[in-house]
Design an enzyme around this catalytic site. Structure first.
Site, short mmCIF file in Angstrom:
data_model
loop_
_atom_site.label_atom_id
_atom_site.label_comp_id
_atom_site.label_asym_id
_atom_site.label_seq_id
_atom_site.Cartn_x
_atom_site.Cartn_y
_atom_site.Cartn_z
CD1 TRP A 19 -67.41 21.62 -85.01
CD2 TRP A 19 -66.38 22.06 -86.92
NE1 TRP A 19 -67.43 20.48 -85.77
CE2 TRP A 19 -66.80 20.73 -86.95
CE3 TRP A 19 -65.69 22.56 -88.03
CZ2 TRP A 19 -66.57 19.88 -88.05
CZ3 TRP A 19 -65.44 21.74 -89.11
CH2 TRP A 19 -65.89 20.41 -89.10
CB SER A 32 -65.69 30.18 -86.09
OG SER A 32 -66.12 29.47 -87.24
CG MET A 33 -70.15 26.44 -83.58
SD MET A 33 -69.83 24.69 -83.25
CE MET A 33 -71.44 24.21 -82.61
CG ASP A 55 -63.44 33.84 -93.18
OD1 ASP A 55 -63.42 32.70 -93.67
OD2 ASP A 55 -63.79 34.06 -92.00
CG HIS A 98 -62.63 31.10 -90.47
ND1 HIS A 98 -63.77 31.87 -90.36
CD2 HIS A 98 -62.80 30.06 -89.60
CE1 HIS A 98 -64.60 31.33 -89.49
NE2 HIS A 98 -64.04 30.23 -89.00
#
Length: 277
Positions: A32, A98-99, A228, A257
Protein backbone atom coordinates in the site's frame (compact mmCIF):
# COMPACT_ATOMS: atom_id res chain seq x y z
CA UNK A 1 -5.05 -6.32 -21.58
CA UNK A 2 -4.94 -9.37 -19.25
CA UNK A 3 -7.62 -9.36 -16.56
CA UNK A 4 -8.95 -12.12 -14.35
CA UNK A 5 -12.50 -11.68 -13.13
CA UNK A 6 -13.28 -12.72 -9.59
CA UNK A 7 -16.84 -13.90 -10.07
CA UNK A 8 -17.07 -15.19 -6.50
CA UNK A 9 -16.62 -11.72 -5.01
CA UNK A 10 -19.56 -9.86 -3.47
CA UNK A 11 -19.23 -7.43 -6.35
CA UNK A 12 -17.57 -8.63 -9.57
CA UNK A 13 -13.94 -7.49 -9.61
CA UNK A 14 -11.53 -7.45 -12.56
CA UNK A 15 -7.91 -7.90 -11.52
CA UNK A 16 -5.16 -6.76 -13.88
CA UNK A 17 -2.08 -8.97 -13.96
CA UNK A 18 1.18 -9.49 -15.84
CA UNK A 19 2.56 -12.97 -16.49
CA UNK A 20 6.13 -13.50 -17.69
CA UNK A 21 8.51 -16.43 -17.98
CA UNK A 22 7.99 -20.12 -17.37
CA UNK A 23 8.71 -22.66 -14.69
CA UNK A 24 7.51 -22.65 -11.09
CA UNK A 25 5.08 -19.73 -10.57
CA UNK A 26 5.99 -16.87 -8.26
CA UNK A 27 3.14 -14.47 -7.43
CA UNK A 28 4.07 -10.95 -6.29
CA UNK A 29 1.60 -9.03 -4.10
CA UNK A 30 2.36 -5.33 -3.78
CA UNK A 31 2.18 -2.99 -0.82
CA UNK A 32 0.00 0.00 0.00
CA UNK A 33 -0.56 2.47 -1.66
CA UNK A 34 1.25 1.38 -4.84
CA UNK A 35 0.70 -1.23 -7.57
CA UNK A 36 2.41 -4.15 -9.28
CA UNK A 37 4.85 -1.63 -10.75
CA UNK A 38 6.66 -1.46 -7.42
CA UNK A 39 8.15 -4.90 -8.19
CA UNK A 40 10.14 -3.59 -11.16
CA UNK A 41 13.53 -4.60 -9.78
CA UNK A 42 12.37 -8.10 -8.85
CA UNK A 43 10.30 -9.22 -11.86
CA UNK A 44 13.17 -9.29 -14.34
CA UNK A 45 15.44 -11.15 -11.93
CA UNK A 46 12.83 -13.79 -11.09
CA UNK A 47 12.19 -14.43 -14.79
CA UNK A 48 15.90 -14.42 -15.60
CA UNK A 49 16.45 -17.10 -12.96
CA UNK A 50 13.98 -19.46 -14.64
CA UNK A 51 10.72 -18.82 -12.84
CA UNK A 52 7.29 -17.76 -14.03
CA UNK A 53 6.55 -14.37 -12.47
CA UNK A 54 2.99 -13.14 -12.00
CA UNK A 55 2.32 -9.71 -10.53
CA UNK A 56 -1.05 -8.08 -10.17
CA UNK A 57 -2.80 -4.91 -9.02
CA UNK A 58 -4.80 -5.17 -5.81
CA UNK A 59 -8.46 -4.22 -6.29
CA UNK A 60 -8.77 -0.43 -6.19
CA UNK A 61 -5.16 0.11 -7.23
CA UNK A 62 -3.30 0.23 -10.53
CA UNK A 63 -5.46 -0.92 -13.43
CA UNK A 64 -7.75 -3.26 -11.48
CA UNK A 65 -11.39 -2.34 -10.94
CA UNK A 66 -12.44 -0.39 -7.85
CA UNK A 67 -15.51 -1.64 -6.00
CA UNK A 68 -16.93 0.64 -3.33
CA UNK A 69 -16.62 -1.91 -0.52
CA UNK A 70 -14.90 -5.21 0.31
CA UNK A 71 -11.29 -4.28 1.06
CA UNK A 72 -11.07 -6.62 4.03
CA UNK A 73 -8.36 -9.25 3.82
CA UNK A 74 -10.66 -12.16 3.00
CA UNK A 75 -11.97 -10.23 0.00
CA UNK A 76 -8.43 -9.42 -1.06
CA UNK A 77 -7.35 -13.04 -0.62
CA UNK A 78 -10.29 -14.12 -2.80
CA UNK A 79 -8.73 -12.13 -5.66
CA UNK A 80 -5.46 -13.97 -5.18
CA UNK A 81 -7.36 -17.25 -5.18
CA UNK A 82 -9.14 -16.27 -8.41
CA UNK A 83 -5.75 -15.75 -10.07
CA UNK A 84 -4.42 -19.09 -8.82
CA UNK A 85 -7.52 -20.96 -9.95
CA UNK A 86 -7.94 -19.22 -13.32
CA UNK A 87 -4.30 -19.76 -14.26
CA UNK A 88 -4.44 -23.30 -12.82
CA UNK A 89 -1.34 -22.70 -10.73
CA UNK A 90 0.21 -25.41 -8.61
CA UNK A 91 3.32 -25.47 -6.45
CA UNK A 92 3.17 -21.66 -6.39
CA UNK A 93 5.29 -19.33 -4.28
CA UNK A 94 3.39 -16.33 -2.94
CA UNK A 95 5.37 -13.20 -2.03
CA UNK A 96 3.77 -10.31 -0.16
CA UNK A 97 5.32 -6.90 0.38
CA UNK A 98 4.18 -4.77 3.35
CA UNK A 99 0.35 -4.90 3.26
CA UNK A 100 0.66 -7.81 0.83
CA UNK A 101 1.91 -10.01 3.64
CA UNK A 102 -1.65 -10.00 4.90
CA UNK A 103 -2.94 -11.56 1.70
CA UNK A 104 -0.32 -14.30 2.05
CA UNK A 105 -1.45 -15.23 5.55
CA UNK A 106 -5.18 -14.82 4.89
CA UNK A 107 -4.96 -16.88 1.69
CA UNK A 108 -3.43 -19.76 3.64
CA UNK A 109 -6.09 -19.34 6.33
CA UNK A 110 -9.03 -19.29 3.91
CA UNK A 111 -7.82 -21.65 1.17
CA UNK A 112 -5.05 -23.75 2.68
CA UNK A 113 -1.63 -24.68 1.28
CA UNK A 114 -2.60 -27.30 -1.32
CA UNK A 115 -1.50 -25.11 -4.25
CA UNK A 116 1.31 -23.32 -2.38
CA UNK A 117 4.90 -24.52 -2.07
CA UNK A 118 6.44 -21.58 -0.22
CA UNK A 119 5.70 -18.07 0.98
CA UNK A 120 7.70 -14.90 1.51
CA UNK A 121 6.98 -11.80 3.58
CA UNK A 122 8.97 -8.74 2.50
CA UNK A 123 8.89 -5.65 4.77
CA UNK A 124 5.57 -7.10 5.86
CA UNK A 125 3.06 -5.63 8.32
CA UNK A 126 2.45 -9.12 9.67
CA UNK A 127 1.30 -9.87 12.31
CA UNK A 128 -0.10 -6.62 13.78
CA UNK A 129 0.38 -2.88 13.21
CA UNK A 130 -1.80 -1.36 15.93
CA UNK A 131 -0.65 -0.81 19.49
CA UNK A 132 -2.48 -2.95 22.02
CA UNK A 133 -1.79 -3.89 25.64
CA UNK A 134 -0.20 -7.12 24.38
CA UNK A 135 1.50 -5.30 21.48
CA UNK A 136 2.97 -2.23 23.23
CA UNK A 137 5.43 -1.40 20.45
CA UNK A 138 2.70 -1.07 17.83
CA UNK A 139 1.48 2.18 16.29
CA UNK A 140 -0.79 4.16 18.66
CA UNK A 141 -4.47 4.43 17.71
CA UNK A 142 -4.34 8.22 17.45
CA UNK A 143 -1.47 8.04 14.93
CA UNK A 144 -3.47 5.63 12.77
CA UNK A 145 -6.51 7.89 13.01
CA UNK A 146 -4.28 10.77 11.92
CA UNK A 147 -3.38 8.92 8.72
CA UNK A 148 -7.04 8.32 7.89
CA UNK A 149 -7.88 11.94 8.64
CA UNK A 150 -5.07 13.14 6.38
CA UNK A 151 -6.22 10.85 3.57
CA UNK A 152 -9.77 12.16 3.86
CA UNK A 153 -8.78 15.82 3.96
CA UNK A 154 -5.88 15.89 1.49
CA UNK A 155 -5.12 12.45 0.08
CA UNK A 156 -2.65 13.58 -2.56
CA UNK A 157 -0.91 15.89 -0.12
CA UNK A 158 -0.41 13.02 2.29
CA UNK A 159 0.79 10.68 -0.46
CA UNK A 160 3.26 13.27 -1.73
CA UNK A 161 5.15 13.08 1.56
CA UNK A 162 4.52 9.45 2.48
CA UNK A 163 7.18 7.83 0.36
CA UNK A 164 9.94 9.93 1.94
CA UNK A 165 9.54 7.88 5.10
CA UNK A 166 9.03 4.75 3.01
CA UNK A 167 12.61 5.03 1.79
CA UNK A 168 14.26 7.01 4.63
CA UNK A 169 14.76 9.56 1.89
CA UNK A 170 17.00 12.05 3.68
CA UNK A 171 19.51 9.34 4.58
CA UNK A 172 19.40 7.50 1.25
CA UNK A 173 18.79 10.18 -1.39
CA UNK A 174 21.15 10.23 -4.32
CA UNK A 175 22.89 6.88 -3.90
CA UNK A 176 19.94 4.59 -3.14
CA UNK A 177 16.82 6.59 -3.98
CA UNK A 178 16.13 9.45 -6.38
CA UNK A 179 13.61 12.25 -6.41
CA UNK A 180 12.34 10.75 -9.66
CA UNK A 181 11.45 7.53 -7.81
CA UNK A 182 9.44 9.51 -5.28
CA UNK A 183 7.65 11.30 -8.12
CA UNK A 184 6.95 7.95 -9.79
CA UNK A 185 5.51 6.49 -6.60
CA UNK A 186 3.34 9.56 -6.14
CA UNK A 187 1.92 9.15 -9.62
CA UNK A 188 1.06 5.50 -8.95
CA UNK A 189 -0.41 6.15 -5.50
CA UNK A 190 -2.44 9.20 -6.50
CA UNK A 191 -3.96 7.25 -9.41
CA UNK A 192 -5.47 4.70 -7.01
CA UNK A 193 -9.11 4.89 -5.97
CA UNK A 194 -9.52 7.33 -3.05
CA UNK A 195 -12.05 4.99 -1.45
CA UNK A 196 -9.77 1.96 -1.87
CA UNK A 197 -6.80 3.85 -0.45
CA UNK A 198 -8.66 4.53 2.79
CA UNK A 199 -10.47 1.19 3.07
CA UNK A 200 -7.30 -0.81 2.39
CA UNK A 201 -5.47 1.28 4.99
CA UNK A 202 -8.14 0.42 7.56
CA UNK A 203 -7.57 -3.26 6.77
CA UNK A 204 -3.82 -3.20 7.37
CA UNK A 205 -4.19 -0.95 10.40
CA UNK A 206 -6.70 -3.03 12.32
CA UNK A 207 -6.32 -6.68 11.26
CA UNK A 208 -4.63 -8.85 13.87
CA UNK A 209 -3.03 -11.85 12.17
CA UNK A 210 -1.48 -13.36 15.27
CA UNK A 211 -4.10 -16.13 15.57
CA UNK A 212 -3.56 -17.00 11.89
CA UNK A 213 0.21 -17.46 11.94
CA UNK A 214 -0.26 -21.13 12.74
CA UNK A 215 -1.95 -21.52 9.35
CA UNK A 216 1.31 -20.69 7.58
CA UNK A 217 2.60 -24.25 7.30
CA UNK A 218 4.79 -23.90 4.20
CA UNK A 219 8.46 -22.83 4.26
CA UNK A 220 8.40 -19.07 4.70
CA UNK A 221 11.04 -16.41 4.10
CA UNK A 222 10.83 -13.19 6.11
CA UNK A 223 12.95 -10.25 4.94
CA UNK A 224 13.05 -6.92 6.74
CA UNK A 225 15.30 -3.89 7.04
CA UNK A 226 16.60 -2.97 10.47
CA UNK A 227 16.15 0.71 9.59
CA UNK A 228 12.48 0.34 8.63
CA UNK A 229 10.77 3.38 10.18
CA UNK A 230 7.40 2.65 8.53
CA UNK A 231 6.97 -0.90 9.85
CA UNK A 232 9.55 -1.39 12.62
CA UNK A 233 11.13 -4.82 12.65
CA UNK A 234 10.38 -5.52 16.32
CA UNK A 235 6.61 -5.36 15.84
CA UNK A 236 6.54 -7.17 12.53
CA UNK A 237 9.23 -9.48 11.20
CA UNK A 238 10.51 -10.67 14.56
CA UNK A 239 7.02 -11.45 15.82
CA UNK A 240 6.15 -13.15 12.54
CA UNK A 241 9.29 -15.25 12.74
CA UNK A 242 8.41 -16.33 16.27
CA UNK A 243 4.86 -17.25 15.22
CA UNK A 244 5.49 -19.02 11.90
CA UNK A 245 6.91 -22.47 12.52
CA UNK A 246 8.83 -23.00 9.27
CA UNK A 247 10.18 -19.49 8.82
CA UNK A 248 13.60 -18.01 8.17
CA UNK A 249 14.33 -14.37 9.04
CA UNK A 250 16.80 -12.38 6.94
CA UNK A 251 17.65 -8.84 8.08
CA UNK A 252 19.13 -6.34 5.62
CA UNK A 253 21.31 -3.93 7.52
CA UNK A 254 20.45 -0.26 7.08
CA UNK A 255 17.49 -0.97 4.80
CA UNK A 256 14.28 1.07 5.04
CA UNK A 257 10.74 -0.12 4.37
CA UNK A 258 11.04 0.18 0.59
CA UNK A 259 14.10 -2.07 0.42
CA UNK A 260 12.86 -3.61 -2.83
CA UNK A 261 13.91 -0.30 -4.41
CA UNK A 262 16.80 0.88 -2.21
CA UNK A 263 18.44 -2.54 -1.73
CA UNK A 264 17.34 -4.57 -4.78
CA UNK A 265 20.56 -6.56 -5.14
CA UNK A 266 20.52 -7.68 -1.52
CA UNK A 267 16.82 -8.56 -1.62
CA UNK A 268 17.07 -10.35 -4.96
CA UNK A 269 19.97 -12.48 -3.79
CA UNK A 270 18.08 -13.56 -0.67
CA UNK A 271 14.82 -14.12 -2.54
CA UNK A 272 16.28 -16.11 -5.45
CA UNK A 273 18.24 -18.31 -3.06
CA UNK A 274 14.99 -19.08 -1.22
CA UNK A 275 13.08 -19.76 -4.44
CA UNK A 276 15.70 -22.25 -5.55
CA UNK A 277 15.94 -24.20 -2.30
Amino acid sequence: MPFITNTKAKEQVDIFYEDYGSGQPVILIHGWPLSRKSWEQQVWKIVEEGFRCISYDRRGFGTSSSPWDAYDYSSLASDLNAIIEELELKDAIIVGFSMGGGEVVRYLTDYGPSRIAKAALISSIIPLVKQKPDNPSGVPEDALEGIIDALQKDRVGFLKEFSKGFYNFEENKGEKISQAQLDYDFTIASFASPRATIQAALAWMHTDFRPELENVTVPTLIVHGDADATVPIETSAKQAHDGIKYSTLEVIEGAPHGLNVTHPDELNEILISFLKK
